[in-house]
Write a protein that holds these residues in place. Structure first.
Motif, PDB file in Angstrom:
ATOM      1  N   LEU A   8       0.847  -1.192   0.000  1.00 20.08           N
ATOM      2  CA  LEU A   8       0.000   0.000   0.000  1.00 20.08           C
ATOM      3  C   LEU A   8       0.881   1.240   0.000  1.00 20.08           C
ATOM      4  CD1 LEU A   8      -2.681  -1.014   2.660  1.00 20.08           C
ATOM      5  CD2 LEU A   8      -2.815  -1.242   0.170  1.00 20.08           C
ATOM      6  N   ALA A   9       0.499   2.241  -0.787  1.00 20.00           N
ATOM      7  CA  ALA A   9       1.276   3.483  -0.879  1.00 20.00           C
ATOM      8  C   ALA A   9       0.359   4.678  -0.652  1.00 20.00           C
ATOM      9  CB  ALA A   9       1.955   3.586  -2.235  1.00 20.00           C
ATOM     10  N   GLU A  10       0.743   5.534   0.283  1.00 21.92           N
ATOM     11  CA  GLU A  10      -0.020   6.743   0.596  1.00 21.92           C
ATOM     12  C   GLU A  10       0.812   7.978   0.250  1.00 21.92           C
ATOM     13  OE1 GLU A  10      -0.866   9.498   4.463  1.00 21.92           O
ATOM     14  OE2 GLU A  10      -0.657   7.328   4.785  1.00 21.92           O
ATOM     15  N   PRO A  11       0.351   8.831  -0.675  1.00 24.58           N
ATOM     16  CA  PRO A  11       1.104  10.054  -0.968  1.00 24.58           C
ATOM     17  C   PRO A  11       1.118  10.977   0.242  1.00 24.58           C
ATOM     18  CG  PRO A  11      -1.032  10.100  -2.051  1.00 24.58           C
ATOM     19  CD  PRO A  11      -0.877   8.733  -1.460  1.00 24.58           C
ATOM     20  N   TYR A  12       2.287  11.535   0.577  1.00 24.05           N
ATOM     21  CA  TYR A  12       2.340  12.373   1.770  1.00 24.05           C
ATOM     22  C   TYR A  12       3.040  13.713   1.559  1.00 24.05           C
ATOM     23  CZ  TYR A  12       7.305  11.618   3.018  1.00 24.05           C
ATOM     24  OH  TYR A  12       8.684  11.619   3.049  1.00 24.05           O
ATOM     25  N   MET A  13       3.733  13.912   0.427  1.00 25.66           N
ATOM     26  CA  MET A  13       4.409  15.184   0.202  1.00 25.66           C
ATOM     27  C   MET A  13       4.591  15.416  -1.297  1.00 25.66           C
ATOM     28  SD  MET A  13       8.230  16.448   1.385  1.00 25.66           S
ATOM     29  CE  MET A  13       7.936  16.219   3.132  1.00 25.66           C
ATOM     30  N   GLU A  14       4.301  16.626  -1.735  1.00 26.58           N
ATOM     31  CA  GLU A  14       4.503  16.958  -3.149  1.00 26.58           C
ATOM     32  C   GLU A  14       5.960  17.353  -3.388  1.00 26.58           C
ATOM     33  OE1 GLU A  14       1.500  19.019  -5.988  1.00 26.58           O
ATOM     34  OE2 GLU A  14       2.874  20.604  -5.320  1.00 26.58           O
ATOM     35  N   ASP A  15       6.459  16.998  -4.550  1.00 23.00           N
ATOM     36  CA  ASP A  15       7.839  17.310  -4.899  1.00 23.00           C
ATOM     37  C   ASP A  15       7.893  17.608  -6.392  1.00 23.00           C
ATOM     38  OD1 ASP A  15      10.670  17.481  -4.269  1.00 23.00           O
ATOM     39  OD2 ASP A  15      10.923  15.628  -5.407  1.00 23.00           O
ATOM     40  N   CYS A  16       8.958  18.231  -6.842  1.00 25.28           N
ATOM     41  CA  CYS A  16       9.129  18.457  -8.277  1.00 25.28           C
ATOM     42  C   CYS A  16      10.607  18.319  -8.630  1.00 25.28           C
ATOM     43  CB  CYS A  16       8.604  19.825  -8.697  1.00 25.28           C
ATOM     44  SG  CYS A  16       9.514  21.217  -8.016  1.00 25.28           S
ATOM     45  N   LEU A  17      10.856  18.000  -9.888  1.00 31.24           N
ATOM     46  CA  LEU A  17      12.212  17.857 -10.381  1.00 31.24           C
ATOM     47  C   LEU A  17      12.620  19.129 -11.117  1.00 31.24           C
ATOM     48  CD1 LEU A  17      12.066  14.245 -11.885  1.00 31.24           C
ATOM     49  CD2 LEU A  17      12.597  14.947  -9.550  1.00 31.24           C
ATOM     50  N   ALA A  18      13.920  19.366 -11.173  1.00 29.34           N
ATOM     51  CA  ALA A  18      14.461  20.519 -11.889  1.00 29.34           C
ATOM     52  C   ALA A  18      15.434  20.029 -12.951  1.00 29.34           C
ATOM     53  CB  ALA A  18      15.173  21.463 -10.923  1.00 29.34           C
ATOM     54  N   TYR A  77       4.828  12.912  -6.190  1.00 25.59           N
ATOM     55  CA  TYR A  77       4.601  12.825  -4.749  1.00 25.59           C
ATOM     56  C   TYR A  77       5.593  11.840  -4.141  1.00 25.59           C
ATOM     57  CZ  TYR A  77       0.229  15.423  -4.952  1.00 25.59           C
ATOM     58  OH  TYR A  77      -0.704  16.413  -5.127  1.00 25.59           O
ATOM     59  N   PHE A  78       5.916  12.072  -2.879  1.00 26.69           N
ATOM     60  CA  PHE A  78       6.594  11.063  -2.079  1.00 26.69           C
ATOM     61  C   PHE A  78       5.519  10.187  -1.442  1.00 26.69           C
ATOM     62  CE2 PHE A  78      10.247  14.255  -1.222  1.00 26.69           C
ATOM     63  CZ  PHE A  78      10.815  13.943  -2.443  1.00 26.69           C
ATOM     64  N   TYR A  79       5.846   8.922  -1.218  1.00 27.14           N
ATOM     65  CA  TYR A  79       4.864   7.962  -0.716  1.00 27.14           C
ATOM     66  C   TYR A  79       5.358   7.257   0.547  1.00 27.14           C
ATOM     67  CZ  TYR A  79       2.602   8.414  -5.292  1.00 27.14           C
ATOM     68  OH  TYR A  79       1.988   8.903  -6.411  1.00 27.14           O
ATOM     69  N   ILE A  80       4.422   6.985   1.443  1.00 31.81           N
ATOM     70  CA  ILE A  80       4.654   6.114   2.599  1.00 31.81           C
ATOM     71  C   ILE A  80       4.150   4.724   2.195  1.00 31.81           C
ATOM     72  CG2 ILE A  80       4.058   5.621   4.996  1.00 31.81           C
ATOM     73  CD1 ILE A  80       3.480   8.685   5.253  1.00 31.81           C
ATOM     74  N   VAL A  81       5.019   3.731   2.248  1.00 34.57           N
ATOM     75  CA  VAL A  81       4.686   2.395   1.737  1.00 34.57           C
ATOM     76  C   VAL A  81       4.829   1.355   2.841  1.00 34.57           C
ATOM     77  CG1 VAL A  81       5.291   0.614   0.050  1.00 34.57           C
ATOM     78  CG2 VAL A  81       5.472   3.025  -0.567  1.00 34.57           C
ATOM     79  N   HIS A  82       3.852   0.474   2.937  1.00 36.98           N
ATOM     80  CA  HIS A  82       3.957  -0.676   3.851  1.00 36.98           C
ATOM     81  C   HIS A  82       3.159  -1.830   3.270  1.00 36.98           C
ATOM     82  CE1 HIS A  82      -0.176  -0.189   5.427  1.00 36.98           C
ATOM     83  NE2 HIS A  82       0.065   1.104   5.385  1.00 36.98           N
ATOM     84  N   HIS A  83       3.387  -3.007   3.802  1.00 37.58           N
ATOM     85  CA  HIS A  83       2.658  -4.189   3.345  1.00 37.58           C
ATOM     86  C   HIS A  83       1.206  -4.083   3.801  1.00 37.58           C
ATOM     87  CE1 HIS A  83       1.622  -8.350   2.506  1.00 37.58           C
ATOM     88  NE2 HIS A  83       2.792  -8.498   1.893  1.00 37.58           N
ATOM     89  N   LYS A  84       0.294  -4.534   2.941  1.00 36.17           N
ATOM     90  CA  LYS A  84      -1.130  -4.410   3.272  1.00 36.17           C
ATOM     91  C   LYS A  84      -1.517  -5.249   4.483  1.00 36.17           C
ATOM     92  CE  LYS A  84      -2.667  -7.978  -0.002  1.00 36.17           C
ATOM     93  NZ  LYS A  84      -3.488  -8.245  -1.210  1.00 36.17           N
ATOM     94  N   ASP A  85      -0.723  -6.281   4.793  1.00 36.58           N
ATOM     95  CA  ASP A  85      -1.006  -7.122   5.958  1.00 36.58           C
ATOM     96  C   ASP A  85      -0.194  -6.723   7.189  1.00 36.58           C
ATOM     97  OD1 ASP A  85      -2.807  -8.708   4.535  1.00 36.58           O
ATOM     98  OD2 ASP A  85      -1.204  -9.992   3.771  1.00 36.58           O
ATOM     99  N   LYS A  86       0.572  -5.638   7.082  1.00 39.89           N
ATOM    100  CA  LYS A  86       1.438  -5.227   8.184  1.00 39.89           C
ATOM    101  C   LYS A  86       0.618  -4.682   9.350  1.00 39.89           C
ATOM    102  CE  LYS A  86       5.398  -4.228  10.157  1.00 39.89           C
ATOM    103  NZ  LYS A  86       6.349  -5.286  10.517  1.00 39.89           N
ATOM    104  N   LEU A  87       0.919  -5.159  10.540  1.00 33.39           N
ATOM    105  CA  LEU A  87       0.313  -4.607  11.743  1.00 33.39           C
ATOM    106  C   LEU A  87       1.088  -3.347  12.110  1.00 33.39           C
ATOM    107  CD1 LEU A  87      -1.639  -4.846  14.170  1.00 33.39           C
ATOM    108  CD2 LEU A  87       0.139  -6.171  15.333  1.00 33.39           C
ATOM    109  N   LEU A  88       0.442  -2.196  11.973  1.00 35.21           N
ATOM    110  CA  LEU A  88       1.108  -0.929  12.261  1.00 35.21           C
ATOM    111  C   LEU A  88       1.011  -0.636  13.759  1.00 35.21           C
ATOM    112  CD1 LEU A  88      -0.116   1.256   9.243  1.00 35.21           C
ATOM    113  CD2 LEU A  88       1.921  -0.183   9.431  1.00 35.21           C
TER     114      LEU A  88
END
Length: 298
Positions: free
Chosen positions: A150-160, A261-272
């Motif tokens: 699972l990936a959750e976008p958490y910060m916008e970024d841009c390239l130069a 975007y930058f993403y926060i990623v973890h396994h869908k079955d992960k106990l957070l």
């Protein structure tokens, strides 16, 4: 099942898996055969004395990874129920060099009893470590490719797009598409989020770019640009210093927008756990609660 996982982790090598498990090769082979017989499937194709995972084997591997990840989580969670414990965090190279030191510094000040273990690597490496339950979660620069993550976008970024700070370039210069073929491009390695975004944008414009320089170090790319070796595509936050000093110029490419975007990623079955939630919340809110870190790598 643990034997099967070890064979896969050893690049489908019975010999290396046997050595790692302190078993004989025949014992490992028998264990694989017993799994195949029990489930009525073929886990590996055996071609020219080498093993290749079958489609059934790939599905079995995903189930096995999920099962052992849950067992590991249970073991760690029960043993550390009353303590904040160890946090295993991964980050892509850009996020790891720019933001992770600030994240860990702030989190450690809030929770001094916590131990934060960090791994910096490519997005592909991070995905594999999450699948193997070697990381609790990771911060990456691109959407994930594995369906079990699972990936959750958490910060916008841009390239130069940056060029040497001298003639024939100038700040704000717009390069037309037909001008790109004559440029020497310095790019990140295949598998990086930065490279992936750049190639996606170029592909939509019908442009193919063959770089003269590839590498995992953004600092090396920027320094190469400063020395006049070509133009590079890098995270804009990482070149604020060289831009201010006019060591490099920022260019634009006609009809090209390099936002992501930058993403926060973890396994869908992960106990957070509570610890994981606290660190993730800090990452989500960092731009609002604390001054933005300034990259000092150049």
């Amino acid at each position: 099942m643990r034997i099967f996982l070890t064979v896969c982790e050893c690049n489908n090598s019975i010999t290396r898996a046997a050595k790692k498990l302190y078993m004989t090769q025949p014992s490992v082979s028998v264990a694989i055969q017993e799994l195949e017989k029990y489930y009525g499937i073929v886990l590996f194709d055996r071609i020219s004395r080498r093993l290749y995972l079958t489609e059934a084997g790939r599905q079995f591997l995903e189930y096995a990874q999920r099962i052992f990840a849950l067992l590991d989580d249970m073991e760690k969670g029960i043993r550390n129920w009353d303590t904040i414990g160890v946090l295993r965090v991964g980050a892509s190279i850009t996020i790891g060099s720019q933001f992770m030191p600030s994240y860990v510094e702030k989190f450690s000040a809030m929770y001094p009893e916590a131990e934060v273990q960090v791994f910096i690597g490519t997005s592909h490496q991070l995905e594999q470590k999450i699948l193997n339950n070697e990381l609790d979660f990771a911060l990456v620069e691109r959407p994930v490719h594995e369906s079990s993550l699972l990936a959750e976008p958490y910060m916008e970024d841009c390239l130069a797009v940056i060029a040497p700070g001298r003639h024939p370039y100038y700040q704000g210069q717009v390069l037309k598409k037909e001008e790109l073929s004559g440029q020497k491009f310095l790019l990140r390695e295949h598998g990086s989020g930065t490279r992936e975004l750049f190639e996606e944008v170029m592909e939509k414009s019908g442009i193919t770019v063959k770089p003269v320089w590839e590498g995992m170090s953004t600092t090396a790319l920027v320094n190469a640009v400063i020395h006049g070796l070509g133009i590079a595509v890098v995270p804009k936050r990482m070149v604020s210093g060289p831009l201010e000093k006019k060591l490099v110029y920022q260019l634009e490419i006609e009809d090209a927008v390099f936002k992501r975007y930058f993403y926060i990623v973890h396994h869908k079955d992960k106990l957070l756990t509570r610890t994981i939630h606290e660190f993730i919340d800090l990452c989500r809110c960092y731009e609002l609660d604390f001054p933005m870190p300034k990259y000092n790598g150049l």
